[in-house]
Design a protein around this motif. Structure first.
Motif, PDB file in Angstrom:
ATOM      1  N   ARG A 150       6.029  -3.512   4.299  1.00 34.11           N
ATOM      2  CA  ARG A 150       5.698  -4.535   3.300  1.00 34.11           C
ATOM      3  C   ARG A 150       6.493  -5.835   3.517  1.00 34.11           C
ATOM      4  O   ARG A 150       6.174  -6.855   2.911  1.00 34.11           O
ATOM      5  CB  ARG A 150       5.939  -3.993   1.895  1.00 34.11           C
ATOM      6  N   THR A 151       7.496  -5.786   4.374  1.00 29.29           N
ATOM      7  CA  THR A 151       8.223  -7.029   4.651  1.00 29.29           C
ATOM      8  C   THR A 151       7.404  -7.978   5.527  1.00 29.29           C
ATOM      9  O   THR A 151       7.740  -9.154   5.648  1.00 29.29           O
ATOM     10  CB  THR A 151       9.555  -6.728   5.370  1.00 29.29           C
ATOM     11  N   GLU A 152       6.359  -7.462   6.148  1.00 30.38           N
ATOM     12  CA  GLU A 152       5.460  -8.292   6.952  1.00 30.38           C
ATOM     13  C   GLU A 152       4.031  -8.113   6.454  1.00 30.38           C
ATOM     14  O   GLU A 152       3.235  -7.368   7.034  1.00 30.38           O
ATOM     15  CB  GLU A 152       5.544  -7.901   8.427  1.00 30.38           C
ATOM     16  N   PRO A 153       3.667  -8.762   5.344  1.00 34.71           N
ATOM     17  CA  PRO A 153       2.359  -8.540   4.731  1.00 34.71           C
ATOM     18  C   PRO A 153       1.186  -8.880   5.636  1.00 34.71           C
ATOM     19  O   PRO A 153       0.088  -8.368   5.435  1.00 34.71           O
ATOM     20  CB  PRO A 153       2.386  -9.451   3.492  1.00 34.71           C
ATOM     21  N   ASP A 154       1.415  -9.723   6.644  1.00 35.59           N
ATOM     22  CA  ASP A 154       0.312 -10.081   7.534  1.00 35.59           C
ATOM     23  C   ASP A 154       0.053  -9.010   8.592  1.00 35.59           C
ATOM     24  O   ASP A 154      -0.968  -9.036   9.275  1.00 35.59           O
ATOM     25  CB  ASP A 154       0.606 -11.419   8.218  1.00 35.59           C
ATOM     26  N   GLN A 155       0.981  -8.065   8.742  1.00 32.91           N
ATOM     27  CA  GLN A 155       0.817  -6.985   9.707  1.00 32.91           C
ATOM     28  C   GLN A 155       0.206  -5.761   9.008  1.00 32.91           C
ATOM     29  O   GLN A 155       0.883  -4.785   8.688  1.00 32.91           O
ATOM     30  CB  GLN A 155       2.158  -6.633  10.345  1.00 32.91           C
ATOM     31  N   VAL A 156      -1.096  -5.831   8.784  1.00 28.42           N
ATOM     32  CA  VAL A 156      -1.787  -4.787   8.022  1.00 28.42           C
ATOM     33  C   VAL A 156      -1.723  -3.445   8.754  1.00 28.42           C
ATOM     34  O   VAL A 156      -1.645  -2.391   8.130  1.00 28.42           O
ATOM     35  CB  VAL A 156      -3.255  -5.199   7.763  1.00 28.42           C
ATOM     36  N   ALA A 157      -1.749  -3.491  10.091  1.00 26.70           N
ATOM     37  CA  ALA A 157      -1.729  -2.246  10.853  1.00 26.70           C
ATOM     38  C   ALA A 157      -0.472  -1.444  10.569  1.00 26.70           C
ATOM     39  O   ALA A 157      -0.507  -0.215  10.455  1.00 26.70           O
ATOM     40  CB  ALA A 157      -1.831  -2.549  12.347  1.00 26.70           C
ATOM     41  N   ASN A 158       0.660  -2.133  10.464  1.00 23.24           N
ATOM     42  CA  ASN A 158       1.914  -1.435  10.151  1.00 23.24           C
ATOM     43  C   ASN A 158       1.835  -0.730   8.808  1.00 23.24           C
ATOM     44  O   ASN A 158       2.257   0.422   8.652  1.00 23.24           O
ATOM     45  CB  ASN A 158       3.074  -2.427  10.127  1.00 23.24           C
ATOM     46  N   LEU A 159       1.298  -1.434   7.814  1.00 25.60           N
ATOM     47  CA  LEU A 159       1.183  -0.848   6.475  1.00 25.60           C
ATOM     48  C   LEU A 159       0.226   0.336   6.485  1.00 25.60           C
ATOM     49  O   LEU A 159       0.470   1.356   5.828  1.00 25.60           O
ATOM     50  CB  LEU A 159       0.716  -1.910   5.485  1.00 25.60           C
ATOM     51  N   CYS A 160      -0.861   0.211   7.240  1.00 22.83           N
ATOM     52  CA  CYS A 160      -1.808   1.325   7.329  1.00 22.83           C
ATOM     53  C   CYS A 160      -1.143   2.565   7.916  1.00 22.83           C
ATOM     54  O   CYS A 160      -1.354   3.687   7.446  1.00 22.83           O
ATOM     55  CB  CYS A 160      -3.011   0.921   8.178  1.00 22.83           C
ATOM     56  N   ALA A 161      -0.330   2.357   8.959  1.00 22.34           N
ATOM     57  CA  ALA A 161       0.356   3.496   9.573  1.00 22.34           C
ATOM     58  C   ALA A 161       1.284   4.179   8.583  1.00 22.34           C
ATOM     59  O   ALA A 161       1.313   5.410   8.475  1.00 22.34           O
ATOM     60  CB  ALA A 161       1.139   3.020  10.792  1.00 22.34           C
ATOM     61  N   ALA A 162       2.043   3.386   7.835  1.00 19.29           N
ATOM     62  CA  ALA A 162       2.998   3.960   6.888  1.00 19.29           C
ATOM     63  C   ALA A 162       2.275   4.654   5.731  1.00 19.29           C
ATOM     64  O   ALA A 162       2.672   5.740   5.298  1.00 19.29           O
ATOM     65  CB  ALA A 162       3.914   2.860   6.356  1.00 19.29           C
ATOM     66  N   LEU A 163       1.224   4.025   5.235  1.00 18.19           N
ATOM     67  CA  LEU A 163       0.482   4.637   4.115  1.00 18.19           C
ATOM     68  C   LEU A 163      -0.237   5.907   4.557  1.00 18.19           C
ATOM     69  O   LEU A 163      -0.321   6.883   3.798  1.00 18.19           O
ATOM     70  CB  LEU A 163      -0.522   3.638   3.545  1.00 18.19           C
ATOM     71  N   ALA A 164      -0.771   5.900   5.781  1.00 19.60           N
ATOM     72  CA  ALA A 164      -1.410   7.119   6.290  1.00 19.60           C
ATOM     73  C   ALA A 164      -0.403   8.259   6.366  1.00 19.60           C
ATOM     74  O   ALA A 164      -0.725   9.417   6.101  1.00 19.60           O
ATOM     75  CB  ALA A 164      -2.025   6.858   7.658  1.00 19.60           C
ATOM     76  N   CYS A 165       0.819   7.926   6.743  1.00 23.19           N
ATOM     77  CA  CYS A 165       1.885   8.940   6.780  1.00 23.19           C
ATOM     78  C   CYS A 165       2.158   9.472   5.382  1.00 23.19           C
ATOM     79  O   CYS A 165       2.358  10.667   5.178  1.00 23.19           O
ATOM     80  CB  CYS A 165       3.139   8.333   7.386  1.00 23.19           C
ATOM     81  N   LEU A 166       2.157   8.576   4.390  1.00 23.31           N
ATOM     82  CA  LEU A 166       2.369   9.015   3.006  1.00 23.31           C
ATOM     83  C   LEU A 166       1.230   9.918   2.538  1.00 23.31           C
ATOM     84  O   LEU A 166       1.466  10.930   1.860  1.00 23.31           O
ATOM     85  CB  LEU A 166       2.487   7.793   2.088  1.00 23.31           C
ATOM     86  N   ALA A 167       0.006   9.559   2.906  1.00 27.46           N
ATOM     87  CA  ALA A 167      -1.134  10.415   2.550  1.00 27.46           C
ATOM     88  C   ALA A 167      -0.975  11.793   3.169  1.00 27.46           C
ATOM     89  O   ALA A 167      -1.261  12.815   2.533  1.00 27.46           O
ATOM     90  CB  ALA A 167      -2.438   9.767   3.018  1.00 27.46           C
ATOM     91  N   ASN A 168      -0.499  11.826   4.404  1.00 27.55           N
ATOM     92  CA  ASN A 168      -0.250  13.105   5.056  1.00 27.55           C
ATOM     93  C   ASN A 168       0.806  13.917   4.317  1.00 27.55           C
ATOM     94  O   ASN A 168       0.689  15.132   4.147  1.00 27.55           O
ATOM     95  CB  ASN A 168       0.188  12.854   6.490  1.00 27.55           C
ATOM     96  N   CYS A 169       1.860  13.228   3.863  1.00 30.44           N
ATOM     97  CA  CYS A 169       2.900  13.908   3.076  1.00 30.44           C
ATOM     98  C   CYS A 169       2.298  14.520   1.817  1.00 30.44           C
ATOM     99  O   CYS A 169       2.541  15.688   1.489  1.00 30.44           O
ATOM    100  CB  CYS A 169       4.003  12.931   2.688  1.00 30.44           C
ATOM    101  N   LYS A 170       1.531  13.726   1.101  1.00 25.81           N
ATOM    102  CA  LYS A 170       0.928  14.218  -0.141  1.00 25.81           C
ATOM    103  C   LYS A 170       0.030  15.420   0.138  1.00 25.81           C
ATOM    104  O   LYS A 170       0.013  16.397  -0.627  1.00 25.81           O
ATOM    105  CB  LYS A 170       0.124  13.100  -0.812  1.00 25.81           C
TER     106      LYS A 170
END
Length: 994
Positions: free
Chosen positions: A281-301
């Motif tokens: 989230r420190t780089e809001p223009d890098q959507v791919a990074n956020l997608c990777a992190a959120l996908a990891c969170l979805a996997n955790c859940k």
């Protein structure tokens, strides 16, 4: 060598396809030396040949060539210049390029040349690096002795120079060679030395150090050493962060999460995921990074068993990736996302949508030749196809998954066992028990090697059932005895209650009455264990019989042994579980004082279940005991809230006291596949049980001929609800032997507790042998379960007061809802009526203005098909920005005598799903928790005569009678007018006994 299951590898690799430079080195599964890989001849190596004797895995001796660096030909020294050093560096780079392309011969040739050049000019750093790189080739080929020789020589050369980074790499690859030679002690020593060397060099170049740490982690993971890899992964994330490389910092943290999930350290995994999201989230223009992190969170859940939360996050990620260009998201990255999303939908029993997502993922994996995710997608999709009734397709997909396992390196034995058990379960259900036994035998052999006693106990339980179907009694007994011993040791209550049920069935066949009695009591005791509760693992089908079928067998055996009270308690537990199966899928929050405790206990429960997927249940015994203590406290203080978390056993004594007070009679049904059981409970504690010769398949066929949207009567019950059908249902559900137990006084209450498809039976309209409707002789009410019946609050008001909420679900419906509400209200005193029309029809206003009312009517057009809690209501949610779902009612207080859903309908009962949905009962449970004392729900929409029936209902309430009596009066009025039952019998009332 550790061999660990990672339940969600297919989802943990989701982000690999995103253009965030994810650095994935190896699998987190363990790997064994592969002796069949191609070797390289010694004439390709620097120096001449020598030989040594080694021992092959089978114990036989083998002559193997080794290298002698001292035998290299003497070369003329050349000066060490910038140009010559640059030449060595260029050769190393070219070799690295070939290595990444897996052109190992070309890579080896370049590194040999670099070695020779370095040797000529006495350039020790180049010699050591080249030896290390040549060792990498041999590691890749499984030639670990040669790799070990190269590594040892590289360390000897590099020990005299100052390049700590190169020395660390030499230690690192020597460790990998030792792992390949099954020498973890020496490998561990080399890893420790590598870590020291990297740390000594770490301050010089954070980016390079991060890459080396990541490389080290990948090598260690290939060796199956998960805990050892964590320190390297965490250091890698730290150094990438120092270098300002957020993409790879996120990738390293994701890899940390993967390892933590394997180890069952769920809380730590989620904390690490939150760190990755924070960095993204420190780089809001890098959507791919956020997608990777959120996908990891979805996997955790998902791994935690929080499937509804996982779905929300996956939907968020799928929304984000629409913003990504094709070069930012590979087809494999998208496929991995859909694999995770489809598996989540399967866990939530949204099978049609799951099939679409998994089909999409499977086609991409197949085209790319990605064997592991292709196998995992085929496995889960196979189970989804089974739930959708596509039996042959399910078998074909599971066989594909099994065949693909042969292409996966390293082998994933836990996954193979899962597929074998899935195949066996479906084969047995389709009648091919010989093949089922063969597959289960293979799974059992693997589980013995893996020392997985929990899995082995469950496999033996499955074999017990298969052998009984093959009439191999002795073998079945042997398997069952072994299964029970293993399950006892593992503390696997979820298997033990089934094992004792099968034991009772076998003892009954042998005439061992005492044994049957004791086994059945043990089965009921284990079934009440919280660990025995149902937990969906969408990629795994453990047994040939479904859980609900074994539970029905237990109830039936208890009845046969005259253990009626115990059978009744088990029956009610199953009804409470049926509601929870629908409720848990939504993950809807509660409101008020119950919310925090509910969330805490609910999450702890699913987390404990999730841990048991990868470890023995006995390891969580203490945590289960703590959970149970807190749950019992909540049950004593607030039973309705507790029942939203887990079943709360009823006390038969409480039930009989309530019956004595109310002069009511209860008819409680339990439906099996081919038969059903009817419990009759009367005042004085008189409980009887009768077996009915009608099961779910027959009932579904009859009901689907009535409900709208079911061929051939797509217009609903107008023509289908014939006297012949209603009389057939009466004869089947109320056989002659139980009719004397019906209340003799028409004013005494008959409470019917339906089960499964009986939820959609219009009981009031059943026709008896005197051609009279059942409601003509009895005052009828329904209840979702005995537990719900006992939880009912006292009456809220004696004065007639009504609230009509008429919003809209679809364009045009608002006008119809308002018109209907006004038509009905015209028959009532204006001072008794409150309207919430259009934009005013919100949950917030409904709560504020509806409390204390005699009745609240929510406008029509409500489709209850499937999971009734997913139904869209003609109301705005509390945020007033979205439409309300029926599940939102659980977070709303509705302290009123009755809620009426007039104009709701159930279009079809789906017998294919794991649990036949009970939409009316599910909605009634939700409304009961919200505070409503009675609930009136229509099974189908009819013509304007239904308006007249509801008007008669309200008029009867004006006289002060209860909603149950008021509905009976309205129905009798319709019967007196000779109205078709299709126009009055759809209204079902759920309420208390008093």
């Amino acid at each position: 060598m550790l061999v660990l299951i990672f339940r969600r590898l297919n989802k943990t690799l989701i982000a690999v396809g995103l253009s965030v430079n994810l650095f994935w080195c190896g699998s987190i599964y363990s790997v064994k030396a592969i002796d069949s890989l191609p070797t390289v001849s010694n004439d390709q190596l620097p120096g001449s040949k020598s030989s040594m004797t080694t021992v092959k895995p089978d114990g036989s001796a083998q002559q193997q060539s080794t290298l002698s660096l001292q035998q290299l030909p003497s070369l003329i020294d050349i000066p060490q210049t910038a140009e010559s050093i640059e030449k060595v560096g260029k050769l190393e780079e070219e070799g690295e390029k070939y290595f990444k392309q897996h052109l190992l011969d070309k890579a080896l040739a370049k590194w040999q040349e670099a070695y020779g050049t370095s040797l000529e000019m006495k350039y020790s750093e180049g010699e050591g690096r080249s030896l290390t790189n040549m060792g990498r080739v041999f590691i890749e080929r499984g030639q670990f002795i040669k790799a070990k020789y190269m590594g040892e020589n590289a360390i000897e050369v590099l020990a005299t120079v100052s390049d700590r980074k190169a020395l660390g790499r030499a230690h690192l690859y020597l460790a990998q060679a030792y792992f390949g030679l099954d020498n973890p002690v020496w490998a561990g020593e080399q890893l420790d030395l590598a870590m020291k060397a990297f740390t000594a060099d770490g301050g010089n170049n954070a980016a390079d150090t991060a890459k080396l740490m990541n490389l080290a982690a990948g090598i260690i993971l290939k060796g199956g050493k998960l805990k050892e890899a964590l320190q390297f992964l965490q250091a890698s994330a730290m150094y990438y962060g120092q270098a300002g490389d957020n993409a790879n910092a996120i990738a390293s943290r994701i890899r940390v999460v993967n390892v933590l999930l394997v180890l069952g350290l769920y809380t730590a995994a989620e904390e690490e995921t939150e760190k990755a999201i924070s960095v993204a989230r420190t780089e809001p223009d890098q959507v791919a990074n956020l997608c990777a992190a959120l996908a990891c969170l979805a996997n955790c859940k998902f791994s935690f068993g929080e499937y509804s939360e996982a779905k929300k996050i996956y939907l968020q990620v799928l929304g984000y990736i629409k913003k990504l260009q094709s070069d930012q998201l590979s087809s494999l990255g998208r496929a991995n996302l859909y694999l995770g999303y489809g598996s989540t939908l399967a866990a939530l029993r949204e099978y049609s949508q799951a099939k679409q997502a998994l089909d999409s993922a499977l086609s991409v994996f197949k085209a790319a030749g990605a064997s592991l995710p292709q196998a995992q997608a085929a496995n889960t999709l196979g189970l989804v196809e089974w739930e959708l009734g596509h039996k042959e397709k399910a078998l074909d997909l599971l066989q594909q998954a099994l065949d693909l396992h042969n292409l996966i390196t390293p082998k994933q034995e836990y996954f193979r066992n899962t597929v074998l058990q899935n195949l066996a379960s479906i084969e047995s259900r389709m009648g091919d028990n010989r093949q089922a036994k063969s597959n289960l035998d293979l799974a059992a052999a693997n589980e013995k090697k893996l020392k997985d006693n929990t899995g082995l106990g469950r496999t033996y339980l499955a074999l017990t059932e298969v052998m009984l179907r093959l009439a191999e009694q002795t073998e079945a007994e042997n398997y069952l005895n072994s299964a029970m011993q293993l399950s006892q040791e593992a503390g696997d209550d979820s298997a033990l209650w089934q094992e004792y049920t099968w034991l009772a069935k076998m003892q009954l066949a042998q005439g061992n009455e005492k044994g049957v009695h004791d086994s059945l009591l043990s089965a009921t005791s284990f079934l009440r264990s919280p660990q025995a509760g149902e937990f969906c693992v969408p990629e795994h089908m453990y047994y040939p019989s479904e859980r609900k079928d074994i539970a029905y067998m237990l109830v039936r055996l208890l009845v046969q042994q005259k253990l009626i009270d115990e059978a009744l308690v088990v029956s009610d537990q199953l009804k409470q579980e049926a509601f929870l199966a629908n409720w848990k899928d939504l993950g809807a929050p509660l409101a008020g004082s119950d919310a925090e405790l509910y969330k805490d206990l609910s999450l702890q429960k699913v987390h404990l279940h999730a841990v048991e997927v990868i470890s023995a249940p006995s390891k969580a015994t203490k945590q289960w005991q703590n959970w149970l203590g807190r749950f019992r406290t909540l049950s004593e203080q607030n039973k309705p809230a507790a029942r939203l978390i887990a079943p709360v056993p009823i006390a038969v004594a409480d039930l009989t006291r309530a019956l004595d007070t109310s002069h009511s009679t209860i008819f409680d049904y339990v439906v099996g596949k081919d038969s059903s059981i009817l419990f009759t409970i009367r005042s004085g504690g008189k409980i009887t049980a009768t077996t009915l010769n009608i099961g779910s398949k027959q009932i579904v066929g009859l009901i689907n001929s009535i409900l709208p949207g079911s061929a051939p009567n797509s217009n609903g019950p107008q023509n289908a609800l014939s006297g012949k059908l209603l009389h057939s249902l009466y004869s089947a559900l109320l056989p002659e032997s139980v009719r004397p137990l019906l209340p003799q006084n028409p004013d005494d209450l008959l409470v019917i507790i339906p089960d499964g498809p009986l939820d959609s039976v219009p009981f009031s309209a059943l026709i008896d042998n005197q051609n009279k409707f059942l409601v003509s002789s009895h005052t009828i009410s329904l209840s979702p379960s005995l537990a719900t019946l006992l939880d009912s609050p006292p009456r809220y008001t004696e004065s007639p007061s009504f609230l009509f909420a008429a919003g809209a679900v679809n364009p045009g419906e608002q006008i119809d809802n308002i018109a209907q509400a006004k038509d009905i209200a015209q028959a009532l005193p204006p001072s008794a009526v409150t309207y919430l029309i259009g934009e005013e029809a919100t949950l917030k206003n409904l709560q504020e203005q509806g409390n204390g009312k005699a009745s609240i009517q929510i406008g029509g057009g409500i489709d209850l098909s499937g999971n009734g809690l997913n139904a869209i209501l003609p109301l705005k949610a509390k945020d007033e920005q979205s439409e309300a779902k029926a599940s939102d009612l659980l977070a709303t207080t509705l302290s009123c005598d009755a809620v009426i859903l007039n104009g709701s309908e159930v279009k079809k009962v789906d017998e294919q799903t794991r649990n036949v949905m009970q939409p009316a009962s599910t909605i009634a449970c939700a409304l009961r928790y919200a505070g409503a004392r009675h609930n009136v729900i229509s099974l189908w929409q009819s013509n304007s005569n239904q308006n007249q029936e509801i008007i008669d209902f309200y008029k009867a309430q004006l006289s002060g009678v209860s909603p149950i009596v008021a509905l009976r009066k309205a129905e009798l009025s319709q019967i007196g007018r000779n109205i078709n039952p299709a126009d009055w019998a759809s209204l079902q009332i759920f309420g208390p006994m008093y």
